[in-house]
Design an enzyme around this catalytic site. Sequence first.
Site, mmCIF file in Angstrom:
data_model
loop_
_atom_site.group_PDB
_atom_site.id
_atom_site.type_symbol
_atom_site.label_atom_id
_atom_site.label_comp_id
_atom_site.label_asym_id
_atom_site.label_seq_id
_atom_site.Cartn_x
_atom_site.Cartn_y
_atom_site.Cartn_z
ATOM 1 N N GLN A 47 -14.790 1.950 1.878
ATOM 2 C CA GLN A 47 -14.098 1.261 0.526
ATOM 3 C C GLN A 47 -13.705 2.410 -0.492
ATOM 4 O O GLN A 47 -14.708 2.819 -0.738
ATOM 5 C CB GLN A 47 -14.795 0.088 -0.027
ATOM 6 N N ASP A 63 0.740 -1.313 -0.087
ATOM 7 C CA ASP A 63 -0.003 -0.087 0.091
ATOM 8 C C ASP A 63 0.810 1.128 0.241
ATOM 9 O O ASP A 63 1.861 1.202 0.638
ATOM 10 C CB ASP A 63 -1.029 0.024 1.488
ATOM 11 N N ILE A 64 0.689 2.246 -1.157
ATOM 12 C CA ILE A 64 1.566 3.589 -0.960
ATOM 13 C C ILE A 64 1.102 4.575 -0.085
ATOM 14 O O ILE A 64 1.987 5.357 0.102
ATOM 15 C CB ILE A 64 1.711 3.931 -2.704
ATOM 16 N N HIS A 95 -10.135 -6.202 -1.859
ATOM 17 C CA HIS A 95 -8.649 -6.216 -1.182
ATOM 18 C C HIS A 95 -8.781 -6.383 0.443
ATOM 19 O O HIS A 95 -9.603 -6.156 0.812
ATOM 20 C CB HIS A 95 -7.980 -5.050 -1.614
ATOM 21 N N PHE A 96 -7.753 -7.057 0.724
ATOM 22 C CA PHE A 96 -7.480 -7.332 2.255
ATOM 23 C C PHE A 96 -6.498 -6.307 2.464
ATOM 24 O O PHE A 96 -5.203 -6.776 1.968
ATOM 25 C CB PHE A 96 -7.236 -8.791 2.519
ATOM 26 N N HIS A 97 -6.405 -5.656 3.708
ATOM 27 C CA HIS A 97 -5.271 -4.753 4.176
ATOM 28 C C HIS A 97 -4.685 -5.823 5.182
ATOM 29 O O HIS A 97 -5.405 -6.540 6.062
ATOM 30 C CB HIS A 97 -5.896 -3.788 4.875
HETATM 31 P P1 AMP Z 1 -9.793 1.030 0.869
HETATM 32 O O1 AMP Z 1 -10.171 2.256 1.530
HETATM 33 O O2 AMP Z 1 -10.069 -0.204 1.654
HETATM 34 O O3 AMP Z 1 -10.614 0.994 -0.463
HETATM 35 O O4 AMP Z 1 -8.464 1.019 0.576
HETATM 36 C C1 AMP Z 1 -7.703 1.270 -0.528
HETATM 37 C C2 AMP Z 1 -6.209 1.438 -0.352
HETATM 38 O O5 AMP Z 1 -5.813 1.268 -1.576
HETATM 39 C C3 AMP Z 1 -5.885 2.702 0.475
HETATM 40 O O6 AMP Z 1 -5.194 2.052 1.774
HETATM 41 C C4 AMP Z 1 -4.723 3.325 -0.296
HETATM 42 O O7 AMP Z 1 -3.606 3.775 0.414
HETATM 43 C C5 AMP Z 1 -4.563 2.185 -1.323
HETATM 44 N N1 AMP Z 1 -4.011 2.598 -2.755
HETATM 45 C C6 AMP Z 1 -4.660 3.480 -3.711
HETATM 46 N N2 AMP Z 1 -3.940 3.548 -4.784
HETATM 47 C C7 AMP Z 1 -2.959 2.542 -4.440
HETATM 48 C C8 AMP Z 1 -1.634 2.258 -5.378
HETATM 49 N N3 AMP Z 1 -1.753 2.810 -6.694
HETATM 50 N N4 AMP Z 1 -0.694 1.379 -5.150
HETATM 51 C C9 AMP Z 1 -0.902 0.842 -3.813
HETATM 52 N N5 AMP Z 1 -2.177 1.167 -2.795
HETATM 53 C C10 AMP Z 1 -2.890 2.067 -3.267
#
Ligand code: AMP
Length: 137
Positions: free
Chosen positions: A96, A33-34, A102-104
């Site tokens: 979301q 995650d960036i 996706h899983f964090h």
């Molecule tokens: P969610 O709010 O559960 O949909 O989480 C989306 C996650 O994706 C967030 O933690 C963002 O930081 C992450 N994210 C968004 N764009 C990117 C990317 N290009 N590469 C890696 N992580 C990303």
Amino acid sequence: MNYDNDNIFAKILRGDIPCFKVFEDEHTLAFMDIMPQAEGHTLVIPKFAAETILDIPADQLIHTMTTVQKVVSALKSTLGVDGVILMQLNGSAAGQSVPHLHFHLIPTHLSNLKRHGSEQGDMDKIKALAEKISAAL
Ligand code: AMP
């Protein structure tokens, strides 16, 4: 389900935009995650086009959770953390922001936890961590 093929994780899966990959197999991809909530924050996604956990067949979900388990183990061993939080949000009402399931995986001591998606991390540090975790998989 009305899956959006142009969401950012669909683009990552197609190779249209880059990611810091830590693991990939036939059914899943794991990458950093960036905007990490904590050092080593990693995302695991199915290759199957699903927006939420309700949109994926059980066999694909099992593949995804198998990768989650592998990556949690690699995070614990490479980062030396006590705990890894697993978080998964379904729908914008739940917070979301990217409409691909996706899983964090958040390795953490709770006191260091930031809000997810709020602050871009140090890209060099994230890349180095991806290589370290990847090497353990
Ligand atoms: P969610 O709010 O559960 O949909 O989480 C989306 C996650 O994706 C967030 O933690 C963002 O930081 C992450 N994210 C968004 N764009 C990117 C990317 N290009 N590469 C890696 N992580 C990303």
